[in-house]
Design an enzyme around this catalytic site. Structure first.
Site, mmCIF file in Angstrom:
data_model
loop_
_atom_site.group_PDB
_atom_site.id
_atom_site.type_symbol
_atom_site.label_atom_id
_atom_site.label_comp_id
_atom_site.label_asym_id
_atom_site.label_seq_id
_atom_site.Cartn_x
_atom_site.Cartn_y
_atom_site.Cartn_z
ATOM 1 N N ASN A 163 0.790 -1.233 0.000
ATOM 2 C CA ASN A 163 0.000 0.000 0.000
ATOM 3 C C ASN A 163 0.821 1.282 0.000
ATOM 4 O OD1 ASN A 163 0.764 -0.436 2.655
ATOM 5 N ND2 ASN A 163 -1.090 0.452 3.499
ATOM 6 N N THR A 189 5.024 -8.069 -3.963
ATOM 7 C CA THR A 189 5.040 -8.369 -5.402
ATOM 8 C C THR A 189 4.257 -7.304 -6.164
ATOM 9 O OG1 THR A 189 5.305 -10.696 -4.959
ATOM 10 C CG2 THR A 189 4.471 -10.116 -7.128
ATOM 11 N N GLU A 259 5.285 -4.041 11.900
ATOM 12 C CA GLU A 259 4.149 -3.109 11.829
ATOM 13 C C GLU A 259 3.046 -3.836 11.080
ATOM 14 O OE1 GLU A 259 3.958 -0.565 13.553
ATOM 15 O OE2 GLU A 259 6.012 0.101 13.936
ATOM 16 N N CYS A 293 -3.151 0.867 7.056
ATOM 17 C CA CYS A 293 -3.216 0.198 8.356
ATOM 18 C C CYS A 293 -3.857 1.112 9.379
ATOM 19 C CB CYS A 293 -1.821 -0.202 8.806
ATOM 20 S SG CYS A 293 -0.689 1.178 8.902
HETATM 21 P P1 NAP Z 1 1.025 -8.977 3.334
HETATM 22 O O1 NAP Z 1 0.213 -9.791 2.426
HETATM 23 O O2 NAP Z 1 1.285 -9.477 4.714
HETATM 24 O O3 NAP Z 1 2.408 -8.707 2.578
HETATM 25 C C1 NAP Z 1 3.440 -7.922 3.152
HETATM 26 C C2 NAP Z 1 4.777 -8.396 2.641
HETATM 27 O O4 NAP Z 1 5.049 -9.706 3.169
HETATM 28 C C3 NAP Z 1 4.846 -8.552 1.124
HETATM 29 O O5 NAP Z 1 6.126 -8.189 0.691
HETATM 30 C C4 NAP Z 1 4.610 -10.043 0.931
HETATM 31 O O6 NAP Z 1 5.107 -10.541 -0.285
HETATM 32 C C5 NAP Z 1 5.410 -10.575 2.109
HETATM 33 N N1 NAP Z 1 5.117 -11.943 2.490
HETATM 34 C C6 NAP Z 1 4.025 -12.688 2.241
HETATM 35 N N2 NAP Z 1 4.165 -13.918 2.785
HETATM 36 C C7 NAP Z 1 5.369 -13.944 3.395
HETATM 37 C C8 NAP Z 1 6.106 -14.921 4.119
HETATM 38 N N3 NAP Z 1 5.627 -16.144 4.358
HETATM 39 N N4 NAP Z 1 7.328 -14.603 4.582
HETATM 40 C C9 NAP Z 1 7.843 -13.384 4.362
HETATM 41 N N5 NAP Z 1 7.202 -12.409 3.674
HETATM 42 C C10 NAP Z 1 5.979 -12.684 3.207
HETATM 43 O O7 NAP Z 1 0.397 -7.506 3.509
HETATM 44 P P2 NAP Z 1 -0.163 -6.562 2.357
HETATM 45 O O8 NAP Z 1 -1.398 -7.170 1.779
HETATM 46 O O9 NAP Z 1 0.947 -6.163 1.431
HETATM 47 O O10 NAP Z 1 -0.548 -5.278 3.216
HETATM 48 C C11 NAP Z 1 -1.777 -5.205 3.882
HETATM 49 C C12 NAP Z 1 -1.635 -5.538 5.342
HETATM 50 O O11 NAP Z 1 -0.496 -4.888 5.872
HETATM 51 C C13 NAP Z 1 -2.795 -5.027 6.162
HETATM 52 O O12 NAP Z 1 -3.106 -5.958 7.166
HETATM 53 C C14 NAP Z 1 -2.264 -3.758 6.769
HETATM 54 O O13 NAP Z 1 -2.925 -3.372 7.941
HETATM 55 C C15 NAP Z 1 -0.857 -4.121 7.003
HETATM 56 N N6 NAP Z 1 -0.035 -2.920 7.046
HETATM 57 C C16 NAP Z 1 0.406 -2.503 8.251
HETATM 58 C C17 NAP Z 1 1.152 -1.335 8.339
HETATM 59 C C18 NAP Z 1 1.649 -0.832 9.661
HETATM 60 O O14 NAP Z 1 2.564 -0.021 9.625
HETATM 61 N N7 NAP Z 1 1.123 -1.250 10.788
HETATM 62 C C19 NAP Z 1 1.449 -0.612 7.193
HETATM 63 C C20 NAP Z 1 0.966 -1.084 5.970
HETATM 64 C C21 NAP Z 1 0.233 -2.248 5.907
HETATM 65 P P3 NAP Z 1 4.114 -10.791 -1.544
HETATM 66 O O15 NAP Z 1 3.592 -9.455 -1.923
HETATM 67 O O16 NAP Z 1 5.014 -11.391 -2.552
HETATM 68 O O17 NAP Z 1 3.046 -11.713 -1.060
HETATM 69 O O1 G3H Z 2 -0.759 1.503 5.965
HETATM 70 C C1 G3H Z 2 -0.067 1.833 6.910
HETATM 71 C C2 G3H Z 2 0.707 3.070 6.876
HETATM 72 O O2 G3H Z 2 1.735 3.029 7.827
HETATM 73 C C3 G3H Z 2 -0.228 4.229 7.102
HETATM 74 O O3 G3H Z 2 0.421 5.427 6.907
HETATM 75 O O4 G3H Z 2 -1.187 6.856 8.172
HETATM 76 O O5 G3H Z 2 0.484 7.870 6.629
HETATM 77 O O6 G3H Z 2 -1.457 6.590 5.719
HETATM 78 P P1 G3H Z 2 -0.486 6.745 6.860
#
Ligand code: NAP
Ligand code: G3H
Length: 484
Positions: A163, A189, A259, A293
């Site tokens: 994102n 990816t 995070e 997030c």
């Molecule tokens: P995601 O599906 O967990 O993917 C995040 C990263 O992890 C990607 O690079 C993904 O690669 C990789 N990944 C997937 N499976 C893995 C494994 N088994 N081992 C190591 N890496 C692996 O998350 P997303 O869909 O990109 O993002 C959405 C989620 O992230 C939401 O839940 C959101 O709340 C959370 N998020 C949290 C924050 C925060 O700062 N708290 C910020 C942004 C997003 P691939 O893309 O190749 O699958």
């Molecule tokens: O998606 C998670 C990001 O850390 C959120 O950042 O609050 O600046 O949109 P933001």
């Protein structure tokens, strides 16, 4: 600028040991635009042998990088930031297509990242240790002094989400580099092309070979291997809670910053400025179609002011434009079909179980129109699950205690907002909320990027934010002088 080394006929290369490489297997992953299914490009599907090359290259390069004076490392980061500013439109256009973020926000992401890198480069020069006098402890005298310095950890594995493919990658890479670590970077990816443009800016800024390496490939295939590799000294991960918790189990005894997901609540007290609350909540819940997030993901409002709040929110929600990222629409298609199906499932479950659809509820392919649900109860999935889409549930409460209880019953603990004009009350509630940050009279959000960004419970561990990231990527080393 020339992208000749980065991409040829839409096929992207990855950076390993200072060289832009094609995948040994010749296998590529196709990246299509979520908004119109056009092909954005092809990225390498790197295998384990190439991942090992990336890690070994990072390991070889790290000591010489750490030995460079910190101000020289900072100068390279500052050059990378300047390149991002120059390329903001171009990289912003890539982000816009690859993750369907509206054009203006995509360009802002690049500019925000340039600012983040510059701030990190400056702050990196001020990572200092301390000296301790032995005579502070009974039985010792001034002849013993500890010089505590901060040293890099080694090879940092940075894994970022889709994102913020540029910003949330740089928020890991920049502090790692500033403090003398080398980096193996695995981008999401869907987001990898944008991320490779970021890597190119660091490369073009003069980063020595091997200091920053990319491993592009499906996390589900290469992830377990990377996180368990013995040469990885620390992992900085942003993504979903399930993946984060899996990584934490596999990684073993190394430092982790995670995070993860969120279910941020906005708590509205009877004395709140409802115009302000409505404005902040609508922008907090629906920007980038709720794929943040930190998006406001539930409203806990006092029964007495719920109708008035809704009355103020509805026109603001109806004003949100729905369409293509190229047209700067507020609500754009979600990242994938499965993401849209998931959000739709949460809406359907809530409606089937008695919640009222105030506005929205329409879907065109991956586009979910901004949706507000009233009379949501705690037995509905939407009360607890993270949609990562443009749907906002309202849970009416009869007391502040009930709001706090429901807020804290979530498995997540990223942020909360409290809207009230009584600052004392805001502090008392804030103390009781089990989250990393509480926003008083404002929407939940991460920035500014030097503030601490903290997730507790299923929302993560450790603290991001520039100075905090610099600390997390170094450790103390004590040299004890014995004056004889
Ligand atoms: P995601 O599906 O967990 O993917 C995040 C990263 O992890 C990607 O690079 C993904 O690669 C990789 N990944 C997937 N499976 C893995 C494994 N088994 N081992 C190591 N890496 C692996 O998350 P997303 O869909 O990109 O993002 C959405 C989620 O992230 C939401 O839940 C959101 O709340 C959370 N998020 C949290 C924050 C925060 O700062 N708290 C910020 C942004 C997003 P691939 O893309 O190749 O699958
Ligand atoms: O998606 C998670 C990001 O850390 C959120 O950042 O609050 O600046 O949109 P933001």
């Amino acid at each position: 600028m020339t992208n000749q080394l980065l991409v040829e006929a839409d096929h992207y290369r990855t950076l390993v040991d200072g060289a832009w490489r094609t995948p040994a297997s010749n296998l590529y992953l196709t990246i299509t635009a979520p908004s119109d299914n056009s092909i954005v490009g092809y990225v390498p599907a790197m295998g384990q042998a190439e991942a090992v090359e990336a890690i070994e290259s990072a390991k070889r390069a790290q000591k010489a990088w750490a030995a460079l004076p910190v101000h020289e490392r900072s100068e390279i980061l500052i050059r990378a930031a300047a390149l991002l500013d120059e390329r903001a439109e171009e990289i912003g256009s890539v982000i816009m297509r690859e993750v369907a973020k509206k054009r203006s926000s995509a360009i802002d992401e690049v500019k925000r990242t340039a600012d983040l890198i510059r701030f990190t480069a400056e702050e990196g020069k001020r990572v200092n240790g301390q000296t301790l006098q032995g005579d502070a402890f009974p039985g010792y005298n001034k002849n013993k002094v500890s010089f505590v310095t901060r040293v890099p950890l080694g090879v940092i594995l940075a894994i970022s989400p889709f994102n913020y493919p540029v910003n949330l990658s740089a928020s890991k890479i920049a502090p790692a580099l500033a403090t003398g670590n080398s980096v193996v970077f695995k981008p999401a990816t869907q987001g990898a092309i944008s991320a490779l443009h970021l890597v190119k800016a660091f490369h073009d800024a003069g980063l020595p070979a091997g200091v920053l390496n990319t491993v592009v490939g499906k996390g589900a295939e290469i992830g377990d291997f990377l996180v368990q590799h013995p040469d990885i000294a620390m992992i900085s991960f942003t993504g979903g809670s399930q993946n984060g918790s899996r990584i934490a189990k596999l990684a073993g005894m190394i430092p982790l910053v995670m995070e993860l997901g969120g279910k941020d609540a906005a708590i509205i007290l009877p004395d709140a400025d409802l115009d302000l609350a409505a404005k902040q909540i609508v922008s907090g819940a629906f920007s980038y179609s709720g794929q943040r997030c930190t998006a406001v993901k539930r409203i806990l409002v006092h029964q007495g002011v719920a109708d008035q709040l809704i009355e103020k929110m509805v026109p603001l929600i109806k004003k949100l434009s729905v369409g293509a990222p190229e047209d700067n629409a507020d609500i754009t298609p979600l990242i994938s079909d499965s993401a849209a199906d998931y959000v739709q499932g949460l809406i359907d479950d809530a409606v089937a179980n008695g919640s009222s659809l105030v506005t929205g509820g329409r879907r065109d392919g991956r586009t979910i129109h901004p949706t507000l649900l009233d009379n949501v109860t705690v037995d509905m999935r939407i009360a607890w699950e993270e949609p990562f889409g443009p749907v906002l549930p309202i849970i009416r409460v009869s007391s502040t205690e009930q709001a706090i209880e429901i807020a804290n019953a979530s498995e997540y603990g990223l942020q909360s907002s409290v809207f009230t004009q009584d600052i004392g009350q805001a502090f008392r509630i804030s103390e009781q909320l089990e989250v990393g940050s509480v926003q008083i009279n404002g929407r939940t959000e991460r920035g500014p990027d030097h503030f601490p960004f903290i997730g507790v419970k299923s929302s993560g561990m450790g603290t991001q934010g520039i100075a905090y990231s610099l600390q997390s990527m170094t450790r103390q080393k004590s040299m004890v002088i014995n004056i004889n």
